[in-house]
Design a protein around this motif. Structure first.
Motif, short mmCIF file in Angstrom:
data_model
loop_
_atom_site.label_atom_id
_atom_site.label_comp_id
_atom_site.label_asym_id
_atom_site.label_seq_id
_atom_site.Cartn_x
_atom_site.Cartn_y
_atom_site.Cartn_z
N ASP A 1 0.83 -1.21 0.00
CA ASP A 1 0.00 0.00 0.00
C ASP A 1 0.87 1.26 0.00
O ASP A 1 0.54 2.25 -0.67
CB ASP A 1 -0.94 0.00 1.21
N LEU B 1 3.65 1.66 -1.35
CA LEU B 1 4.27 1.83 -2.68
C LEU B 1 3.24 1.97 -3.78
O LEU B 1 3.59 2.07 -4.96
CB LEU B 1 5.19 0.63 -2.98
N GLY B 2 1.96 1.94 -3.40
CA GLY B 2 0.91 2.09 -4.40
C GLY B 2 0.74 0.87 -5.29
O GLY B 2 0.26 0.98 -6.43
N ILE B 3 1.14 -0.29 -4.78
CA ILE B 3 1.03 -1.53 -5.55
C ILE B 3 -0.28 -2.22 -5.21
O ILE B 3 -0.53 -2.56 -4.06
CB ILE B 3 2.23 -2.46 -5.26
N LYS B 4 -1.10 -2.42 -6.21
CA LYS B 4 -2.41 -3.03 -6.00
C LYS B 4 -2.39 -4.54 -6.26
O LYS B 4 -1.50 -5.04 -6.95
CB LYS B 4 -3.44 -2.37 -6.92
#
Length: 489
Positions: free
Chosen positions: A463, A465-468
């Protein structure tokens, strides 16, 4: 059949794929700021770190599983084939694709870790099919890769390894291929019916032992022929760039065969490495990315070089020109393959060489077949996530054993062509995917290095790192936080 496979192979392994493998390796080397050089010390440190868990294996076991797939017949017979059709210069291009490919291996293996999940039995599973679906959102593409990998690693590639085992054993001890086929089927069934934990335990013991033993014998051979080493090194580099008059006719083939056999051996970019990488229990995906990058070095710079140095320093090799004329014919009538290495060791250690290489080849190739099964099973697990039909895994086991038996007794030429076809198709599909999906892997590298500079043992937070769609890592992170909060006794 042989002609069809050969024709398909020529399309798949066109010059475009050859230079794509090199170009992508260079691109990722630049994007990672040559992490394969900067992170060399970290690779070695991490190799022995990491813990096992009920869901995952240790970093070292994952490395051993990966090496069992990388270190196979390509390291012995494949090197000889590259020298035969590409000249000594092919060895340089094998080195180059390994050096650049280490960064590619980092990217694909880190992606495998980020998007891993648990299967029905609670084991970690991951690989290109998983990250293509979760990061790219293209299920159809993921299914194509999964089906292609089940076919390639479950049916096409095992035959190459089995054929080389039979050839080496027949050369050394005169054992009929049919007998070898039966013994392989029994041994293989015992291992693969035991599941991933048995595969990991087997690889952890066998792979380091066999690789170190092989390299040790190679060092002895090279030491005995130490006077030939300077001229041998010069020959490799001159031939790689067309500066050796005798091999000018195979300059283009040196690049082609060096890259083709390099990718076949070290698997960088092929999409096989992410499968065992995803099985590791680590606190941050980049950790296993580092470890898998190092496995490329072990495979090509150490084991493949061991074979090349033995063959070239003893002069036990042939080189065939594009027109079929022999440019070097030190072993008249001998087909390219493990026989070169057997002849090289035999020339220095009479009565020992053929048996030693046959034994090494048996261990190398057998562990590779086991690794192929694991990769095929992982992709079958992906396909089977919705259907939940355990019998499909049983069918795969039987199909792979049948493929091994068939591969043991068929011709080597057809076996290699089918294996190359499988590798090439997977490489095309995976390289396109990782070029599109590279950002999460690169973000992981930056995050890992940042935490290391802060003196932390890096922990992954998708989250932040903005990794979904890295859902499993939220569960892992909660477990890590709970463990850190426990009072230490």
């Amino acid at each position: 059949m042989a002609e069809i496979v050969s024709k398909l192979n020529s399309y798949v392994w066109s010059p475009v794929l050859i230079y794509l493998c090199l170009g992508v390796g260079l691109y990722f080397s630049i994007r990672t700021r040559f992490m394969q050089v900067r992170g060399f010390k970290e690779m070695i440190r991490l190799m022995f770190k990491g813990e096992k868990s009920p869901a995952g294996v240790s970093s070292f076991q994952a490395l051993a599983m990966s090496l069992s797939g990388r270190v196979g017949t390509g390291n012995i017979a494949g090197v000889a084939t590259a020298i035969t059709f590409g000249g000594p210069g092919a060895v340089f291009w094998m080195w180059m694709v390994a050096f650049l490919g280490a960064s590619t291996a980092y990217v694909e293996s880190t992606l495998g870790q980020i998007y891993k999940e648990k299967d029905d039995s609670g084991q970690y599973r991951g690989g290109p099919a998983y990250y293509i679906e979760k990061a790219m959102g293209q299920k159809w593409y993921a299914w194509i890769f999964a089906v292609a990998t089940v076919i390639a690693t479950g049916l096409l590639l095992p035959g190459v390894q089995a054929n080389s085992i039979a050839s080496g054993i027949e050369n050394a001890w005169g054992v009929a291929p049919a007998v070898t086929a039966g013994l392989l089927a029994i041994a293989l069934g015992f291992i693969i019916f035991g599941g991933v934990k048995r595969i990991a335990a087997f690889a952890e013991v066998v792979v380091p032992f066999m690789a170190l033993g092989y390299i040790l014998i190679a060092l002895v051979i090279v030491a005995i022929n130490v006077g030939q080493v300077p001229s041998m090194i010069a020959l490799i580099f001159k031939s790689a760039f067309g500066l050796e008059a005798g091999f000018g006719a195979v300059l283009g083939l040196a690049v082609e065969w060096g890259v083709k056999r390099g990718v076949y051996s070290n698997e960088a970019g092929q999409g096989t490495g992410p499968h065992p990488a995803a099985a590791a229990e680590v606190s941050h995906p980049a950790k296993q990315g580092y470890v898998q990058a190092f496995s490329v070095y072990i495979d090509t710079l150490f084991v493949c070089s061991a074979t090349a140095f033995m063959v070239l320093s003893t002069g036990m090799y042939n080189v065939q020109g594009p027109d079929g004329a022999m440019l070097v014919n030190k072993l008249p009538g001998m087909a390219a393959g493990a026989g070169y290495t057997q002849a090289a060791v035999e020339s220095v250690m009479p009565g020992f060489g053929a048996s030693f290489v046959a034994l090494a080849l048996t261990f190398f190739a057998f562990t590779t077949i086991i690794a192929y099964y694991y990769m095929a099973e992982t992709n079958l697990s992906y396909i089977n996530r919705k259907a939940h039909k355990p019998w499909m895994s049983f069918v795969l086991k039987i199909a792979l054993i049948v493929a091994v038996v068939y591969g043991t007794i068929r011709s080597a030429g057809v076996a290699w062509d089918m294996g190359d076809l499988g590798v090439g198709v997977m490489a095309w599909l995976n390289i396109i995917a990782i070029l599109i999906l590279q950002k999460p892997a690169l973000a992981c590298l930056r995050d890992y290095e940042k935490q290391k500079k802060e003196g932390k043992d890096p922990i992954f937070d998708p989250d932040a790192l903005g990794i979904k769609n890295a859902d499993l890592w939220r569960e892992i992170r909660q477990r890590q936080i709970a463990a850190a909060a426990k009072p230490k006794s």
